[in-house]
Structure formats: C-alpha cells, structure tokens
Scaffold this motif. Structure first.
Motif: not given
Length: 253
Positions: A168-171, A208-216, A223-224
């Motif tokens: 996924g993508t960590l933003k 400040s925001t931290l998102d980890f979008t998991i699409n696997a 989204v966490v």
C-alpha cells in the motif's frame, strides 16, 4: 448590477507537472476592477518539478466617499477592496518509491465594504454641518481619518511525504499556518470622532496526518491513520472610542 470586489480567493490549483504547462487569464470590469489569474508548472530536472499559481483582484468598489463640506460624492472610493493569493509547490522523487513535496501558500483579503456606514437617524443639531452624515443613498459613505478597514492575512507552509510499499501507500501531511485579522470600524458614519473600534487577532494552527492505505487484500481497501491538531489564538487589546472618550488604546492598527 453591482460588482463588488472581495470575498473568497480562487486560485487554479495545479500539482507539479513533469511536462511544461501554464495558463494566464486577465479581465477588466466595471468599477475599475482588474483581475489576474494564472499558473505555471514544469520540471526542473528528471526528479524535481514545481508549480506556482497566483491570483490578484483589485478595484474601486461601488461605495463612494462624500465630502465633509458638500455631502456629495468626491469621486474617491470609500472602501476599495483587494484580494491576492500565491501558491507554490516543489516536488522531488527521493527514490523510485519515495516522493516529498514542499508547499507555501499566501493569501490576503482586504475588503472593508461592509464596515462603512451611512446613518439615517437624527444627529444632534449642536454638531457642526461638517459632521453631518451622508444622504439616504446607501452607497455614499462618511467617515473621518482612515475610515473603516478589514484585513485577513494568511501564510502557510506544508510538507507531504509519500512512500509506496508492496502492500500500500504510506502518506504523511503536515502544515503550519499563521493568520491575522485586523479590523477598524468608524460606526458613527460622520466626520467626527464619536465612535470607533479597532480589533486585532492572530491564530497559529499546526496539523499533522499520517495515513497508511493498504490495497494488497483482495476486495478490501483499508486505511489506517492518525491526526494531530493544535491551534492557539491571540486577541490583542482593542482600541475603543465611545462618544469621544477613549476607553482602551494599546496598539495602532
């Protein structure tokens, strides 16, 4: 109809582009209103690119200042509004899967049109003729000194980091903004120091925001994340004039 400058600022938002692109618009309207809006985006190198967008709108407005002797319009605008904005972004590919973007935003709105007055009520006969209010034309305004003003000023910095992973993508997104609002009100609408108020506030905002979008995961997007937000507000002592008597004077607007 009337065309009063001011209010919300609209800027064409563009992400930094890997190819050159841009646009420029300009217009002229009634009440001497001039508007400019545009952007430019393109690459600095194979891994670095930028974008910049700007907006400007100025004019005389439809409100007219009157003469203290004739009580007729002088031809001078009573509350000329202005709005400006600039947005800048710089984006870099730090690796094949890691991207960072820096941003800066600036905006200014100066629109005192709603803070100018034309009183219709009776004013004591003891006042000299030069202090009488304007006629019943609501577009003719009377005030002494600098009159009324309203200034809304914002500066903001942002940092966005994007990491692509196998699942996924960590933003991460962070921003800090500083905002000032200044106002001055000559509410008696005459040419004498009867009633005036000045105010000033400042606001600091950090987020400040931290998102980890998991699409696997098949048939599931997850989204966490977490968010931190903090703001503080400063209200400065005001200047107050009532019936010619100053109650508070702690700063000059």
């Amino acid at each position: 109809g009337r065309n009063a400058t001011g209010g919300a600022i609209l800027v064409t938002t563009r992400a930094p582009s890997k190819t050159w692109t841009g646009k420029l618009e300009a217009s002229y309207a009634s009440f001497n209103e001039k508007t400019f809006n545009g952007y430019l985006s393109g690459p600095i190198s194979d891994r670095i690119r930028f974008s910049i967008a700007g907006y400007s709108r100025t004019g005389d407005g439809y409100l007219k200042k009157i003469s203290s002797t004739t009580l007729l319009p002088t031809g001078e605008p009573a509350a000329p509004p202005k709005s400006q904005s600039v947005r800048f972004k710089l984006e870099a590919d730090l690796s094949d899967n890691l991207t960072a973007q820096l941003g800066y935003n600036y905006s200014l709105v100066d629109n005192p049109s709603t803070l100018t007055f034309t009183p219709f009520q009776y004013i004591a006969a003891a006042l000299p003729a030069s202090s009488l209010p304007a006629t019943r034309n609501p577009d003719w305004k009377a005030y002494n000194g600098a009159g009324s003003k309203y200034l809304d000023f914002v500066q903001e910095g942002t940092l966005t980091i994007t990491q692509h992973t196998g699942i996924g993508t960590l933003k991460s997104y962070s921003n800090y903004a500083r905002k000032y609002i200044k106002g001055a009100y000559d509410t008696d609408g005459s040419f004498r120091d009867l009633t005036q108020t000045s105010t000033k506030t400042g606001t600091d905002v950090y987020q400040s925001t931290l998102d980890f979008t998991i699409n696997a995961i098949k048939n599931l997007d997850l989204v966490v994340g977490a968010t931190y937000y903090y703001d503080s507000r400063d209200t400065f002592p005001s200047y107050q004039l009532s019936n010619g008597v100053v109650s508070t004077r702690n700063y000059n607007l």
